[in-house]
Design a protein around this motif. Structure first.
Motif, PDB file in Angstrom:
ATOM      1  N   MET A 157       3.550   1.488  -6.760  1.00  0.00           N
ATOM      2  CA  MET A 157       3.387   2.685  -6.237  1.00  0.00           C
ATOM      3  C   MET A 157       3.836   3.831  -7.290  1.00  0.00           C
ATOM      4  O   MET A 157       3.024   4.914  -7.210  1.00  0.00           O
ATOM      5  N   ARG A 158       4.877   3.812  -7.903  1.00  0.00           N
ATOM      6  CA  ARG A 158       4.916   4.943  -8.929  1.00  0.00           C
ATOM      7  C   ARG A 158       3.858   4.900  -9.987  1.00  0.00           C
ATOM      8  O   ARG A 158       3.825   6.158 -10.259  1.00  0.00           O
ATOM      9  N   PHE A 159       3.455   3.911 -10.527  1.00  0.00           N
ATOM     10  CA  PHE A 159       2.327   3.852 -11.268  1.00  0.00           C
ATOM     11  C   PHE A 159       1.140   4.913 -10.764  1.00  0.00           C
ATOM     12  O   PHE A 159       0.518   5.803 -11.411  1.00  0.00           O
ATOM     13  N   TYR A 181      -4.120   1.265   0.168  1.00  0.00           N
ATOM     14  CA  TYR A 181      -3.099   0.167  -0.452  1.00  0.00           C
ATOM     15  C   TYR A 181      -2.021   0.659  -0.833  1.00  0.00           C
ATOM     16  O   TYR A 181      -0.662   0.117  -0.625  1.00  0.00           O
ATOM     17  N   TYR A 182      -2.010   2.044  -1.221  1.00  0.00           N
ATOM     18  CA  TYR A 182      -0.786   2.832  -1.622  1.00  0.00           C
ATOM     19  C   TYR A 182       0.146   2.734  -0.469  1.00  0.00           C
ATOM     20  O   TYR A 182       1.321   2.325  -0.501  1.00  0.00           O
ATOM     21  N   LEU A 183      -0.300   2.977   0.798  1.00  0.00           N
ATOM     22  CA  LEU A 183       0.465   3.266   1.806  1.00  0.00           C
ATOM     23  C   LEU A 183       0.783   1.856   2.334  1.00  0.00           C
ATOM     24  O   LEU A 183       2.068   1.525   3.006  1.00  0.00           O
ATOM     25  N   LEU A 229       1.674  -0.787   0.336  1.00  0.00           N
ATOM     26  CA  LEU A 229       2.451  -1.378  -0.462  1.00  0.00           C
ATOM     27  C   LEU A 229       3.921  -0.458  -0.138  1.00  0.00           C
ATOM     28  O   LEU A 229       4.921  -0.986  -0.207  1.00  0.00           O
ATOM     29  N   MET A 230       3.906   0.885   0.290  1.00  0.00           N
ATOM     30  CA  MET A 230       4.956   1.643   0.499  1.00  0.00           C
ATOM     31  C   MET A 230       5.403   1.096   1.985  1.00  0.00           C
ATOM     32  O   MET A 230       6.897   1.123   1.910  1.00  0.00           O
ATOM     33  N   THR A 231       4.669   0.820   2.747  1.00  0.00           N
ATOM     34  CA  THR A 231       5.217   0.347   4.106  1.00  0.00           C
ATOM     35  C   THR A 231       6.112  -1.097   3.879  1.00  0.00           C
ATOM     36  O   THR A 231       7.182  -1.305   4.379  1.00  0.00           O
ATOM     37  N   HIS A 287       7.225  -2.175   1.040  1.00  0.00           N
ATOM     38  CA  HIS A 287       8.564  -1.655   0.182  1.00  0.00           C
ATOM     39  C   HIS A 287       9.598  -1.341   1.005  1.00  0.00           C
ATOM     40  O   HIS A 287      10.616  -1.927   0.995  1.00  0.00           O
ATOM     41  N   GLY A 288       9.202  -0.296   1.809  1.00  0.00           N
ATOM     42  CA  GLY A 288      10.482   0.229   2.829  1.00  0.00           C
ATOM     43  C   GLY A 288      11.088  -0.689   3.670  1.00  0.00           C
ATOM     44  O   GLY A 288      12.118  -0.957   3.776  1.00  0.00           O
ATOM     45  N   THR A 289       9.987  -1.542   4.340  1.00  0.00           N
ATOM     46  CA  THR A 289      10.602  -2.584   5.322  1.00  0.00           C
ATOM     47  C   THR A 289      11.211  -3.631   4.740  1.00  0.00           C
ATOM     48  O   THR A 289      12.288  -3.990   5.066  1.00  0.00           O
ATOM     49  N   SER A 326       1.689   1.948   8.292  1.00  0.00           N
ATOM     50  CA  SER A 326       2.194   3.292   9.086  1.00  0.00           C
ATOM     51  C   SER A 326       3.756   3.344   8.628  1.00  0.00           C
ATOM     52  O   SER A 326       4.546   3.930   9.438  1.00  0.00           O
ATOM     53  N   GLY A 327       4.259   3.030   7.467  1.00  0.00           N
ATOM     54  CA  GLY A 327       5.594   3.088   7.168  1.00  0.00           C
ATOM     55  C   GLY A 327       6.498   2.258   7.810  1.00  0.00           C
ATOM     56  O   GLY A 327       6.200   1.735   8.671  1.00  0.00           O
ATOM     57  N   TRP A 328       7.780   2.404   7.236  1.00  0.00           N
ATOM     58  CA  TRP A 328       8.851   1.244   7.874  1.00  0.00           C
ATOM     59  C   TRP A 328       9.068   1.943   9.052  1.00  0.00           C
ATOM     60  O   TRP A 328       9.730   1.170   9.974  1.00  0.00           O
ATOM     61  N   HIS A 338      17.137  11.712  -0.792  1.00  0.00           N
ATOM     62  CA  HIS A 338      18.452  11.552   0.072  1.00  0.00           C
ATOM     63  C   HIS A 338      18.480  10.374   0.538  1.00  0.00           C
ATOM     64  O   HIS A 338      19.673   9.511   0.164  1.00  0.00           O
ATOM     65  N   PHE A 339      17.497   9.633   1.022  1.00  0.00           N
ATOM     66  CA  PHE A 339      17.822   8.284   1.407  1.00  0.00           C
ATOM     67  C   PHE A 339      17.996   7.196   0.355  1.00  0.00           C
ATOM     68  O   PHE A 339      18.385   6.306   0.661  1.00  0.00           O
ATOM     69  N   HIS A 340      17.324   7.446  -0.593  1.00  0.00           N
ATOM     70  CA  HIS A 340      17.298   6.634  -1.766  1.00  0.00           C
ATOM     71  C   HIS A 340      18.514   6.660  -2.242  1.00  0.00           C
ATOM     72  O   HIS A 340      19.181   5.482  -2.850  1.00  0.00           O
ATOM     73  N   ALA A 398      23.865   1.736  -1.766  1.00  0.00           N
ATOM     74  CA  ALA A 398      23.903   0.397  -1.210  1.00  0.00           C
ATOM     75  C   ALA A 398      23.696  -0.725  -2.419  1.00  0.00           C
ATOM     76  O   ALA A 398      24.490  -1.905  -2.227  1.00  0.00           O
ATOM     77  N   MET A 399      22.602  -0.655  -3.304  1.00  0.00           N
ATOM     78  CA  MET A 399      22.419  -1.405  -4.097  1.00  0.00           C
ATOM     79  C   MET A 399      23.762  -1.427  -5.209  1.00  0.00           C
ATOM     80  O   MET A 399      24.073  -2.650  -5.668  1.00  0.00           O
ATOM     81  N   PHE A 400      24.448  -0.469  -5.563  1.00  0.00           N
ATOM     82  CA  PHE A 400      25.501  -0.478  -6.291  1.00  0.00           C
ATOM     83  C   PHE A 400      26.726  -1.235  -5.587  1.00  0.00           C
ATOM     84  O   PHE A 400      27.219  -2.063  -6.227  1.00  0.00           O
ATOM     85  N   ARG A 431       5.186  10.355   1.483  1.00  0.00           N
ATOM     86  CA  ARG A 431       3.997   9.197   1.879  1.00  0.00           C
ATOM     87  C   ARG A 431       2.497   9.845   1.381  1.00  0.00           C
ATOM     88  O   ARG A 431       1.643   9.711   2.162  1.00  0.00           O
ATOM     89  N   TYR A 432       2.547  10.549   0.264  1.00  0.00           N
ATOM     90  CA  TYR A 432       1.165  10.739   0.072  1.00  0.00           C
ATOM     91  C   TYR A 432       0.831  10.049  -1.452  1.00  0.00           C
ATOM     92  O   TYR A 432       1.549   9.734  -2.231  1.00  0.00           O
ATOM     93  N   SER A 433      -0.453   9.244  -1.230  1.00  0.00           N
ATOM     94  CA  SER A 433      -0.790   8.597  -2.365  1.00  0.00           C
ATOM     95  C   SER A 433      -1.384   9.221  -3.749  1.00  0.00           C
ATOM     96  O   SER A 433      -1.653   8.332  -4.684  1.00  0.00           O
ATOM     97  N   ALA A 479      10.935   6.599 -15.824  1.00  0.00           N
ATOM     98  CA  ALA A 479      12.042   6.392 -15.625  1.00  0.00           C
ATOM     99  C   ALA A 479      12.528   5.099 -14.423  1.00  0.00           C
ATOM    100  O   ALA A 479      13.075   4.381 -14.780  1.00  0.00           O
ATOM    101  N   ALA A 480      11.289   4.988 -13.515  1.00  0.00           N
ATOM    102  CA  ALA A 480      11.467   3.977 -12.752  1.00  0.00           C
ATOM    103  C   ALA A 480      10.979   2.881 -13.091  1.00  0.00           C
ATOM    104  O   ALA A 480      11.628   1.555 -13.122  1.00  0.00           O
ATOM    105  N   LEU A 481       9.982   2.736 -14.167  1.00  0.00           N
ATOM    106  CA  LEU A 481       9.633   1.567 -15.062  1.00  0.00           C
ATOM    107  C   LEU A 481      10.770   1.166 -15.787  1.00  0.00           C
ATOM    108  O   LEU A 481      11.041  -0.016 -15.814  1.00  0.00           O
TER     109      LEU A 481
END
Ligand code: HEM
Ligand SMILES: [Cu+2]
Ligand SMILES: [Cu+2]
Lengths: 238, 269, 585
Positions: free
Chosen positions: C52-54, C83-85, C87-89, C91-93, C155-157, C421-423, C430-432, C484-486, C506-508
């Motif tokens: 997604m980030r790429f 396809y972006y959306l 993957l996003m869905t 990913h979130g789920t 349709s997102g998580w 915010h939510f990340h 939560a990951m930490f 949520r924009y591709s 940074a994400a990669l």
């Protein structure tokens, strides 16, 4: 460049009302004529493409809707004329029908093709489109074609008039006329068409228009003659 | 290692805060009558939240620096937080509590002025239809009346985006339907939001306005633009593959230009 | 630590391999299975986020191999917007359900809650086993959506209806993939209901002698409170999913109103309400974010004192705040819906408890910072991640102030500010918590130490990396960058693309850094140095038994508890600065 050029060739060929492969057919009878209307047709409406500035700049004069294109002498463009009955059948066509998305328009507005005939859809715009054939008999699909994505190659299995739309650009609207016969034509800007290479026999010729409905005529071909067939469709303003 | 932590946390906190404070990336200039109050609310929140953010990060960094046990340090006893837990709790309740009270009192007024007050009577009424993936706008036309919407007549192919029935409904014949929202400056605009298919949202950053379109509901939204110019309206509620490309332009015109535009539209429709 | 761990020869009964390692009813095996599942899920989710980030940085550039993997979604390697959306869905789920609910709550909770209370197993071991296998089933059903003909859901998580309910007319991703999504989440709800019941029953009924509620370790308190939250939350999501499935496959109209025209087709539905889905979803969804983060609260509160060598500041206050958050979490769901078209007056009502919930959250944060004050801090991988948790939780919590107020949410709702915010709170914090828990408990679970050097590298690079990824997303949000924009085709978003590219890099980078962690996990499990029973000098019961603990946790002798979990920085026996919870025997 080559792609552009061949697009142009295909376009000219289709707009002139004959499919490119017509000349290769064995000699036979020809049915030709004109499609006109009575009544009041809807006004062509200007299309507002302002959400896609790319497309606005591609059209110095604004384009209008193509669902009812009429011309001098009450002629009707984009009518599909085809042999609905009496056809003896022929090998399926193998040449590819090319369909373009350019300047946020479908080119041509109506593309006629035979079942199983290869169809290739190109995106010539510097942005994404989605192609959504609203098929009911055939399998419906809906897929984006972003800039840089390869052309979509497909074909249809069943005869059907399939409305086509782009949801990203809701004004984009076209038709795939999928026919079982190899004898078909789409009327040109003067409403004229011609079906050639017809072996002797009795035929039902049908004209189909997305807004003005269908009409059929019986025509008998005896040899290598040209028989006229003229259609008069009824137009309503709304 | 504790020093490293302190330095890293401090640098992160200060750099992040500085980018906020210097407005390196910031809201576009406000062009709405109500927006300055939202901006003020945002700025106030930014200042208090910013202080809390920097203070908490620096305190964390400082304590880690100060109380990390490094090799070769003489052993020392642990200390509890001065005064124990009570002052912390009182501090948090007082500080955050006051903050909340203030934000709520000021903020709910701003909110109410936009969303809980009806549009003034002289507002210009415009209907908005959101669909996958475009916005269309409808003005009542010379007769001042909107034609009725019939979902069964909605058809993109014939550009009947609002499902009008001009054959039978005379009020619909002169309705003006366009793909750009053209509005006069300094006049209240009263929108009615209709969704044709799924949820969408109406978001214009410069106008400081956002509101979902919900299928089955007609949602009113009003605002006044205070500057002429061309702006973008975008969709912020996930609506399908073309969501990212769902937008329309907004043109804010002087009243004279607007009247002229409206006349020209009426002539063509 | 030898005084409590004269373990008897391997626990008596002989079991088949399957019974012991696969269909085991041992809560420790089940806990590890949850953690393994979460590991698979987090790797999947992270790879999706790279793609997604790429795409967001370079939308027109083909990704090598992707064209082969996803011939429809990314013909020629160029991702389609759908396809972006999709993957996003996914990913979130995957992240919310199969990582953040599974690892810190079901995973660590299963492993350590029974040990913490001094029990030999969960109250209902078979139900416990079942809840894992049902979770796995839910995961497989979700992943199956990648392979169905009409593609994964998009349709997102949050799966807002009617987009998620009306079926294929609404475009790609609305076919069987979306149905599988709803089925998967429904199944997941069942698993969580079973799991939560078990957690609650075990905490209340199986405490060993002397283990009063006041002496429960903080992680267990958090798991207990989380289980109570989860019980109510998932009990609402389950019927919501069932209604969604019915709308999709049985032609009902719970969430679909009449008169909808989708792709020029009038829909055969009437009478449903799109807002009903939003209310049901967020009635679950908001408590769910606490399900994701509260175990982290507990883990951090348990770990910080161990490495600070002093008691947690205000333990009773901490527990009171946990309970307060749990109650308030049910009253705030409307803050996701300020602009949804619900009565605008209710926005003000929902904003008040939302702001009030920041008080207990702020108090807990102050308790952690106050715990560090005057400490004899030992910086290990575990404690670094715990301190990092405090930092990122502050960063994420602060932005909540903006989103909790309807007046500022008008501008920020639906932008990258929300993503930031939510990340920060739900994702990174939560990951930490999971990382801190892993570095802390790994020796206990596998009897081997993890490499501290690798662990510290992992911490530093991750800590800096996540700030580089997620802090700039606030700036994007302030500039009005919609989520949520591709791709960013709007004129006003063009100037933001360089910042997106920075985030992508940074994400990669941060993603690659996680390979250090994976490597450390695998290598330490195979040949890390042997761990002592109590390598960190901690007080709770898991540290009084062997590493790893025997089948019944305590080798046939359930411990008697004589002290609370917070006895650090005291004059303990044998010159130690702590007193273990288990009374010396
Ligand atoms: C490697 C770290 C991560 C990166 C780079 C990343 C990136 C992203 C991106 C680019 C989006 C899409 C934003 C949009 O288009 O609006 C997203 C959405 C999301 N992410 Fe992450 N993410 C990461 C980790 C996580 C974690 C650990 C979680 C766990 C909570 C998480 C949960 C979500 C959720 C819930 C969404 C929203 C999906 C939706 O809009 O339906 N992410 N993430
Ligand atoms: Cu298009
Ligand atoms: Cu939309």
């Amino acid at each position: 460049m080559i792609a552009r050029f061949s697009a142009l060739v295909a376009l000219v060929a289709l707009a002139s009302g004959t499919t490119p492969r017509e000349p290769h057919r064995p000699a036979g009878g020809t049915i030709s004529g004109k499609v006109t209307f009575t009544g009041t047709p809807p006004k062509a409406k200007p299309i507002d493409m302002s959400k896609e500035p790319n497309c606005v700049t591609q059209h110095p004069t604004p384009v209008t809707t193509e669902d009812a294109v009429t011309g001098p002498g009450n002629s009707v463009r984009y009518v599909v004329v085809y042999i609905a009955a009496g056809d003896q059948g022929a090998a399926p066509a193998t040449d590819t029908v090319r369909y373009d998305q350019k300047g946020c328009q479908y080119i041509p507005h109506v593309a006629a093709m035979q079942v199983h005939q290869p169809l290739t859809i190109y995106n010539d715009d510097p942005h994404s489109h989605n192609i959504h054939p609203l098929a009911r008999v055939n399998a419906e699909w809906n897929k984006s074609q972003p800039k840089g994505a390869p052309p979509i190659r497909t074909a249809w299995d069943e005869p059907e008039f399939i409305a086509l739309k782009c949801n990203v650009h809701p004004w984009m609207h076209g038709y795939f006329a999928v026919l079982s016969t190899p004898h078909f034509a789409v009327t040109d800007s003067s409403g004229a068409f011609s079906l050639s290479g017809l072996p002797p026999g009795k035929y039902t010729v049908t004209a189909w228009h997305e807004r003005f409905g269908t009409q059929s005529l019986e025509v008998t071909i005896a040899g290598s003659e040209t028989k006229p067939a003229n259609f008069v469709l009824t137009a309503r303003p709304y | 290692m504790g020093r490293l932590f302190a330095v890293v946390v401090t640098v992160i906190a200060l750099v992040s805060a500085a980018i906020f404070a210097l407005h390196v990336w910031w809201l576009p200039p406000d062009i709405s009558a109500h927006g300055s109050r939202i901006d003020r609310q945002l700025n106030e929140t930014m200042v208090t939240a910013g202080i809390l953010f920097v203070a908490a990060q620096l305190a964390l960094g400082l304590f880690v620096w100060r109380f990390d046990v490094r090799d070769g340090m003489p052993p020392r006893a642990v200390k509890t937080f001065p005064g124990g837990v009570t002052p912390l709790v009182v501090l948090a309740i007082l500080f955050v509590g006051i903050e909340i009270l203030v934000l709520t009192f000021v903020g709910s007024k701003v909110w109410a002025s936009v969303y809980q007050t009806p549009a003034p009577a002289e507002a210009l009424q415009i209907e908005v239809e959101a669909e996958q993936f475009a916005f269309y706008f409808r003005y009542a036309g010379p007769d001042g009346k909107f034609g009725t919407m019939h979902p069964d007549l909605m058809n993109d192919a014939t550009q009947n985006f609002f499902g009008l029935d001009p054959a039978n409904d005379t009020t619909a014949r002169d309705d003006i339907v366009v793909g750009t929202l053209v509005i006069p400056v300094n006049q209240p605009i009263d929108l009615r939001l209709h969704a044709k298919d799924v949820n969408h949202s109406f978001y214009v950053p410069e106008l400081r306005i956002q509101q979902d379109f919900v299928p089955g509901m007609v949602i009113p939204l009003h605002f006044t633009a205070t500057q002429t110019g061309k702006y973008e309206l975008v969709c912020t509620q996930l609506c399908g593959l073309g969501h990212y490309n769902m937008r329309a332009y907004i043109e804010v015109k002087t009243p004279a230009d607007f009247a002229q535009w409206l006349k020209a539209q009426a002539a063509t429709s | 630590m030898t005084h409590t761990t004269a373990h008897p020869p391997a626990h008596a009964q002989r079991q088949s391999f399957l019974r012991k390692h696969v269909f085991s009813v041992d809560h420790k095996v089940i806990g590890r299975q949850y953690l393994d599942l979460a590991l698979v899920a987090v790797v999947t989710g992270m790879v999706l986020s790279w793609l997604m980030r790429f795409h967001l940085g370079w939308p027109d550039t083909p990704v090598p191999l992707l064209g082969k993997l996803a011939p429809t979604g990314a013909a020629g390697g160029v991702m389609t917007p759908e396809y972006y959306l999709e993957l996003m869905t996914m990913h979130g789920t995957i992240m919310v359900f199969f990582v953040l609910t599974t690892a810190p709550f079901a995973g660590f909770g299963n492993y350590f809650l029974p040990i913490h209370v001094g029990a030999e197993d969960m109250a209902f071991p078979r139900i416990n086993m079942m809840s894992f296998w049902v979770t796995l089933l839910a995961f497989l059903v979700l992943v199956a959506a990648f392979f169905v003909g009409d593609g994964p859901p998009l349709s997102g998580w949050t799966a807002y209806a009617p987009l998620s309910a009306v079926g294929k007319d609404a475009g790609p991703g609305q076919g069987s993939g979306q149905t599988l999504w709803a089925i998967s989440i429904g199944i997941f709800c069942i698993a969580q209901l079973l799991g939560s019941l078990n957690f609650i029953a075990t905490t209340l009924d199986l405490r060993t002698k002397g283990m009063s509620l006041a002496r429960l370790p903080y992680a267990t308190w958090a798991w207990f409170v989380t289980a109570v939250i989860a019980l109510v939350a998932f009990a609402v999501l389950l019927p919501a999913c069932i209604l969604l499935i019915l709308d999709r496959v049985a032609g009902t109209s719970f969430f679909i109103p009449g008169g909808l025209v989708i792709s020029d087709r009038l829909q055969p539905h009437m009478g449903g309400s799109p807002l009903l889905w939003q209310h049901l979803f967020w009635f679950f969804g908001h408590p769910e974010v606490y399900v994701a983060i509260l175990p982290g609260f507990g883990i951090i509160s348990q770990i910080l004192p161990v490495f600070a060598r002093k008691p947690l500041l205000g333990p009773r206050v901490f527990i009171a705040c946990l309970v307060a958050i749990a109650f308030l979490s049910y009253t705030v769901w409307g803050h996701h819906m300020f602009l949804s078209g619900m009565n605008p007056f209710s926005a003000t009502l929902f904003s008040v408890p939302t702001l009030v919930i920041t008080i207990p959250a702020a108090i807990i944060t102050l308790l952690w910072i106050g715990t560090v004050y005057g400490a004899r801090l030992r910086l290990t991988s575990a404690s670094l991640f715990a301190l990092g948790f405090v930092s990122v939780f502050v960063s994420g919590g602060i932005s909540g102030f903006f989103l909790a107020q309807p007046s500022t949410d008008i501008y920020l709702h639906g932008t990258y500010f929300v993503v930031a915010h939510f990340h920060f709170v739900m994702g990174v914090a939560a990951m930490f918590g999971i990382f801190a828990g892993t570095y802390f408990w790994f020796p206990k679970m596998f009897g081997r130490m993890m490499s501290e050097t690798l662990g510290k590298w992992h911490f530093w690079l991750t800590f800096i990396g996540v700030y580089c990824i997620f802090m700039p997303m606030h700036y994007l949000g302030l500039a009005g960058n919609v989520r949520r924009y591709s791709a960013f085709t709007d004129d006003y978003l063009q100037p933001l693309i360089p910042l997106h590219r920075f985030i992508t890099i940074a994400a990669l980078f941060t993603g690659a850094v996680q390979l250090i962690f994976l490597f450390n996990l695998i290598r330490s499990r195979l040949r890390g140095p042997k761990a002592a029973d109590n390598p960190w000098e901690a007080t709770t019961l898991e540290w009084s038994t062997s590493s790893p603990p025997p089948h019944d946790n305590f080798g046939g002798r359930r411990p008697t508890v004589a002290y609370g979990p917070n006895e650090y920085g005291v004059a303990g026996p044998a010159g130690r600065d702590y007193v273990m919870q288990a009374a010396a025997q």
